[in-house]
Design a protein around this motif. Structure first.
Motif, PDB file in Angstrom:
ATOM      1  N   ALA A 107       0.848  -1.196   0.000  1.00  0.00           N
ATOM      2  CA  ALA A 107       0.000   0.000   0.000  1.00  0.00           C
ATOM      3  C   ALA A 107       0.882   1.243   0.000  1.00  0.00           C
ATOM      4  O   ALA A 107       2.059   1.191   0.358  1.00  0.00           O
ATOM      5  CB  ALA A 107      -0.931   0.013   1.206  1.00  0.00           C
ATOM      6  N   PHE A 108       0.304   2.367  -0.382  1.00  0.00           N
ATOM      7  CA  PHE A 108       1.130   3.555  -0.617  1.00  0.00           C
ATOM      8  C   PHE A 108       1.757   4.103   0.655  1.00  0.00           C
ATOM      9  O   PHE A 108       2.734   4.833   0.591  1.00  0.00           O
ATOM     10  CB  PHE A 108       0.303   4.628  -1.349  1.00  0.00           C
ATOM     11  N   LYS A 109       1.229   3.746   1.823  1.00  0.00           N
ATOM     12  CA  LYS A 109       1.824   4.270   3.052  1.00  0.00           C
ATOM     13  C   LYS A 109       3.265   3.806   3.233  1.00  0.00           C
ATOM     14  O   LYS A 109       4.038   4.440   3.935  1.00  0.00           O
ATOM     15  CB  LYS A 109       0.957   3.900   4.252  1.00  0.00           C
ATOM     16  N   ASP A 110       3.649   2.705   2.566  1.00  0.00           N
ATOM     17  CA  ASP A 110       5.040   2.251   2.623  1.00  0.00           C
ATOM     18  C   ASP A 110       6.015   3.313   2.116  1.00  0.00           C
ATOM     19  O   ASP A 110       7.153   3.387   2.578  1.00  0.00           O
ATOM     20  CB  ASP A 110       5.228   1.001   1.754  1.00  0.00           C
ATOM     21  N   THR A 253      -8.652  10.114  -1.615  1.00  0.00           N
ATOM     22  CA  THR A 253      -8.263  10.880  -0.429  1.00  0.00           C
ATOM     23  C   THR A 253      -9.003  10.459   0.834  1.00  0.00           C
ATOM     24  O   THR A 253     -10.192  10.165   0.793  1.00  0.00           O
ATOM     25  CB  THR A 253      -8.597  12.373  -0.673  1.00  0.00           C
ATOM     26  N   GLY A 254      -8.276  10.472   1.961  1.00  0.00           N
ATOM     27  CA  GLY A 254      -8.890  10.253   3.268  1.00  0.00           C
ATOM     28  C   GLY A 254      -8.512  11.383   4.197  1.00  0.00           C
ATOM     29  O   GLY A 254      -9.295  12.278   4.486  1.00  0.00           O
ATOM     30  N   ASN A 255      -7.250  11.349   4.662  1.00  0.00           N
ATOM     31  CA  ASN A 255      -6.755  12.350   5.611  1.00  0.00           C
ATOM     32  C   ASN A 255      -6.145  13.580   4.955  1.00  0.00           C
ATOM     33  O   ASN A 255      -5.528  14.392   5.630  1.00  0.00           O
ATOM     34  CB  ASN A 255      -5.700  11.722   6.526  1.00  0.00           C
ATOM     35  N   PHE A 256      -6.260  13.680   3.630  1.00  0.00           N
ATOM     36  CA  PHE A 256      -5.719  14.831   2.910  1.00  0.00           C
ATOM     37  C   PHE A 256      -4.189  14.879   2.977  1.00  0.00           C
ATOM     38  O   PHE A 256      -3.576  15.921   2.754  1.00  0.00           O
ATOM     39  CB  PHE A 256      -6.301  16.148   3.460  1.00  0.00           C
ATOM     40  N   GLY A 257      -3.537  13.718   3.298  1.00  0.00           N
ATOM     41  CA  GLY A 257      -2.081  13.722   3.381  1.00  0.00           C
ATOM     42  C   GLY A 257      -1.465  13.598   1.992  1.00  0.00           C
ATOM     43  O   GLY A 257      -0.638  14.411   1.574  1.00  0.00           O
ATOM     44  N   ASP A 258      -1.912  12.577   1.289  1.00  0.00           N
ATOM     45  CA  ASP A 258      -1.387  12.294  -0.025  1.00  0.00           C
ATOM     46  C   ASP A 258      -1.605  13.477  -0.969  1.00  0.00           C
ATOM     47  O   ASP A 258      -0.669  13.987  -1.588  1.00  0.00           O
ATOM     48  CB  ASP A 258      -2.120  11.031  -0.525  1.00  0.00           C
ATOM     49  N   ILE A 259      -2.817  13.957  -1.052  1.00  0.00           N
ATOM     50  CA  ILE A 259      -3.095  15.025  -2.018  1.00  0.00           C
ATOM     51  C   ILE A 259      -2.473  16.348  -1.578  1.00  0.00           C
ATOM     52  O   ILE A 259      -2.100  17.179  -2.411  1.00  0.00           O
ATOM     53  CB  ILE A 259      -4.611  15.166  -2.290  1.00  0.00           C
ATOM     54  N   PRO A 305     -12.051   1.336   3.008  1.00  0.00           N
ATOM     55  CA  PRO A 305     -12.037   1.723   4.423  1.00  0.00           C
ATOM     56  C   PRO A 305     -10.960   2.738   4.795  1.00  0.00           C
ATOM     57  O   PRO A 305     -11.164   3.518   5.725  1.00  0.00           O
ATOM     58  CB  PRO A 305     -11.800   0.394   5.155  1.00  0.00           C
ATOM     59  N   SER A 306      -9.845   2.769   4.078  1.00  0.00           N
ATOM     60  CA  SER A 306      -8.797   3.729   4.435  1.00  0.00           C
ATOM     61  C   SER A 306      -9.177   5.162   4.082  1.00  0.00           C
ATOM     62  O   SER A 306      -8.438   6.095   4.369  1.00  0.00           O
ATOM     63  CB  SER A 306      -7.473   3.363   3.762  1.00  0.00           C
ATOM     64  N   MET A 307     -10.321   5.331   3.429  1.00  0.00           N
ATOM     65  CA  MET A 307     -10.812   6.679   3.119  1.00  0.00           C
ATOM     66  C   MET A 307     -12.097   6.986   3.879  1.00  0.00           C
ATOM     67  O   MET A 307     -12.760   7.985   3.600  1.00  0.00           O
ATOM     68  CB  MET A 307     -11.064   6.794   1.610  1.00  0.00           C
ATOM     69  N   ALA A 402      -2.578   4.903  -7.669  1.00  0.00           N
ATOM     70  CA  ALA A 402      -3.090   3.608  -7.202  1.00  0.00           C
ATOM     71  C   ALA A 402      -2.505   3.369  -5.821  1.00  0.00           C
ATOM     72  O   ALA A 402      -1.295   3.204  -5.672  1.00  0.00           O
ATOM     73  CB  ALA A 402      -2.698   2.505  -8.166  1.00  0.00           C
ATOM     74  N   THR A 403      -3.366   3.378  -4.792  1.00  0.00           N
ATOM     75  CA  THR A 403      -2.865   3.427  -3.419  1.00  0.00           C
ATOM     76  C   THR A 403      -2.727   2.063  -2.752  1.00  0.00           C
ATOM     77  O   THR A 403      -2.157   1.990  -1.672  1.00  0.00           O
ATOM     78  CB  THR A 403      -3.768   4.331  -2.551  1.00  0.00           C
ATOM     79  N   ALA A 404      -3.254   1.005  -3.349  1.00  0.00           N
ATOM     80  CA  ALA A 404      -3.068  -0.324  -2.753  1.00  0.00           C
ATOM     81  C   ALA A 404      -3.160  -1.380  -3.842  1.00  0.00           C
ATOM     82  O   ALA A 404      -3.750  -1.147  -4.907  1.00  0.00           O
ATOM     83  CB  ALA A 404      -4.124  -0.601  -1.679  1.00  0.00           C
TER      84      ALA A 404
HETATM   85  C1  LIG Z   1      -4.319   5.807   3.712  1.00  0.00           C
HETATM   86  C2  LIG Z   1      -4.892   5.382   2.408  1.00  0.00           C
HETATM   87  C3  LIG Z   1      -5.570   6.298   1.563  1.00  0.00           C
HETATM   88  C4  LIG Z   1      -5.824   7.746   1.943  1.00  0.00           C
HETATM   89  O1  LIG Z   1      -4.625   8.500   2.045  1.00  0.00           O
HETATM   90  P1  LIG Z   1      -4.651   9.926   2.783  1.00  0.00           P
HETATM   91  O2  LIG Z   1      -3.230  10.380   2.831  1.00  0.00           O
HETATM   92  O3  LIG Z   1      -5.234   9.661   4.144  1.00  0.00           O
HETATM   93  O4  LIG Z   1      -5.496  10.801   1.935  1.00  0.00           O
HETATM   94  C5  LIG Z   1      -6.039   5.834   0.355  1.00  0.00           C
HETATM   95  N1  LIG Z   1      -5.879   4.548  -0.015  1.00  0.00           N
HETATM   96  C6  LIG Z   1      -5.247   3.635   0.760  1.00  0.00           C
HETATM   97  C7  LIG Z   1      -5.133   2.230   0.288  1.00  0.00           C
HETATM   98  C8  LIG Z   1      -4.720   4.015   2.003  1.00  0.00           C
HETATM   99  O5  LIG Z   1      -4.101   3.110   2.774  1.00  0.00           O
END
Ligand SMILES: *Cc1c(COP(=O)(O)O)cnc(C)c1O
Length: 457
Positions: A107-110, A253-259, A305-307, A402-404
């Motif tokens: 996932a993109f958090k890596d 987007t979820g927490n507005f971190g990535d964007i 769910p991560s959003m 693509a975040t995951a």
């Molecule tokens: C955390 C996450 C997001 C949302 O990222 P934000 O930085 O919170 O906007 C989207 N997709 C996946 C798979 C995530 O793990």
């Protein structure tokens, strides 16, 4: 130097900004001035990802890490990714999909947490200090944080998750990690219970300082910083492949971190015409960019769910720039939001367009992309692609992040396609490995006792 969005701290350097997480006045840390790099762009185009990362981050780090050390950190952080381009871009139908899921937890958090883990280890080694990270997760962030710090000296990580309430796959991504500095705590309660205990422990200042507790939450400046890099990478790779000099980028987007990282990249001079913000039914951010009103709603569980987030923790950083770098205005807007669950800004920001991809529409998108293009979108990326398709441009390519990897959400994919096709060898391997976790009551004292014992005092 770094300042707080609320203007209440003396400026601090990069190291302190990273170790502080949240600013002591309750605000978020931002660089006092944003470097602009229009001159450097041509020199950056051909760089491999770790080199590009070091070049983009260096002006934010200043003299606190020499360039050779910063490059060593980015090289170590991205060496374990399973694609030679680290974040490859693929043309899929009308969209350029930038795959941010080639790291250890898919996932993109890596991308940010691998860097943050190495950075923490470097800063701690320099100062001889220790750090014990405590977190509460409902799923993805826990495993990415664990993967970022496993095996590192001077760091322990304790991750609480709700016992029996995370997916078996997500649990295995955490509990199969054998390094002795990793502690998985299955707590008898809900995710909210975990959050409550976390808050209680962090406000126990004596305990916090005795055990050098820290967090790796989404507001840590180094996480935003590491994410700026791939926006440059996207623009350069797509320009190379299409011959068009600029792109628009869609971000689920979820927490507005990535964007927010994309917003900074654009402000620095990355050739990005506009950002397309995509939410699921939890659409506080899409509503804000369409109406100027930021109003808290109720969280609706979705297949992404991560959003599923209503209050976006990085939004305050954007407010700082949107108010013309006015900490007083930020303080008053945030105070109003705390009181009334609502704030309003006049005018529109042409850097953004925004929309919502519902669960039903995103499921249909997964199906269509699989049937038409043979490409499997994960449910979060599918929200992005659903919204991106409304904003396609004749003159410019559209990148969607693509975040995951889809294999992290096998049930949703099976539901969308009517068959179970989402696989990844790294996840299959987890089924063979032994697991390790401790079940504890969702109580402050029990968690504190566990931490004290694990740290040998
Ligand atoms: C955390 C996450 C997001 C949302 O990222 P934000 O930085 O919170 O906007 C989207 N997709 C996946 C798979 C995530 O793990």
């Amino acid at each position: 130097m770094y300042i707080s969005t609320r203007g209440g701290i003396e400026p601090v350097g990069f190291r302190d900004a990273v170790l502080m997480g949240l600013a002591d006045d309750g605000g978020l840390l931002l660089p006092a001035a944003l470097p602009t790099v229009t001159d450097g762009l041509s020199g950056w185009r051909k760089l491999a990802y770790p080199q590009l990362a070091a070049a983009v981050m260096q002006p934010f780090v200043g003299t606190e890490l020499p360039p050779s050390q910063l490059l060593a950190l980015t090289q170590r952080s991205y060496a374990g990714f399973d694609d030679p381009d680290v974040v490859p871009v693929r043309a899929v139908g009308p969209i350029q999909v930038m795959e941010l899921f080639h790291g250890p937890t898919l996932a993109f958090k890596d991308i940010a947490l691998q860097f943050l883990g190495n950075l923490f280890a470097r800063l701690l080694a320099d100062s001889g200090r220790a750090l014990n990270i405590l977190g509460a997760t409902s799923g993805d962030t826990g495993s990415a944080a664990i993967a970022g710090v496993r095996g590192k000296g001077n760091i322990h990580i304790f991750v609480m998750y709700p016992h029996g309430r995370v997916s078996p796959l997500q649990e295995r991504q955490m509990t199969t990690v054998a390094d002795p500095n990793v502690h998985c705590l299955a707590i008898e309660g809900t995710f909210d219970d975990g959050q409550r205990v976390l808050k209680q422990i962090f406000t126990d200042i004596g305990f916090k300082s005795e055990f050098c507790l820290g967090a790796v939450n989404s507001v840590n400046w180094a996480r935003v910083l590491a994410q700026i890099v791939y926006y440059f990478h996207a623009a350069f790779r797509v320009a190379e492949q299409t011959g068009v000099a600029s792109v628009q980028v869609c971000v689920p987007t979820g927490n507005f971190g990535d964007i927010f990282a994309g917003y900074l990249a654009r402000a620095m001079g990355a050739p990005i015409s506009r950002l397309i913000l995509a939410t699921n039914e939890n659409d506080i951010l899409a509503r804000f960019f369409n109406t100027g009103v930021y109003a808290r709603g109720r969280v609706t569980p979705t297949t992404s769910p991560s959003m599923d987030i209503q209050v976006a923790s990085n939004f305050e950083r954007y407010l700082y720039y949107r108010t013309g770098a006015d900490p007083e205005a930020v303080r008053s807007l945030m105070a109003g939001f705390e009181r009334h669950g609502r704030l309003q800004i006049e005018g529109m920001d042409t850097a953004f367009v925004a929309g919502t991809g519902t669960t039903a529409a995103s499921m249909a998108t997964i199906r269509r992309y699989y049937e038409d293009f043979g490409y499997l979108l994960d449910p979060h990326t599918a929200v992005g692609v659903t919204v991106a398709e409304r904003y396609l441009s004749k003159s410019e390519p559209t990148v969607c992040l693509a975040t995951a990897h889809a294999a992290k959400f096998p049930q949703t994919i099976a539901q969308a396609l009517g068959r179970d096709v989402a696989r990844h060898p790294a996840l299959e391997r987890l089924l063979e490995l032994p697991t390790r976790r401790t079940v504890l009551p969702a109580e402050k004292a029990a968690i504190q006792e566990y931490i004290a014992r694990a740290l040998g005092s």
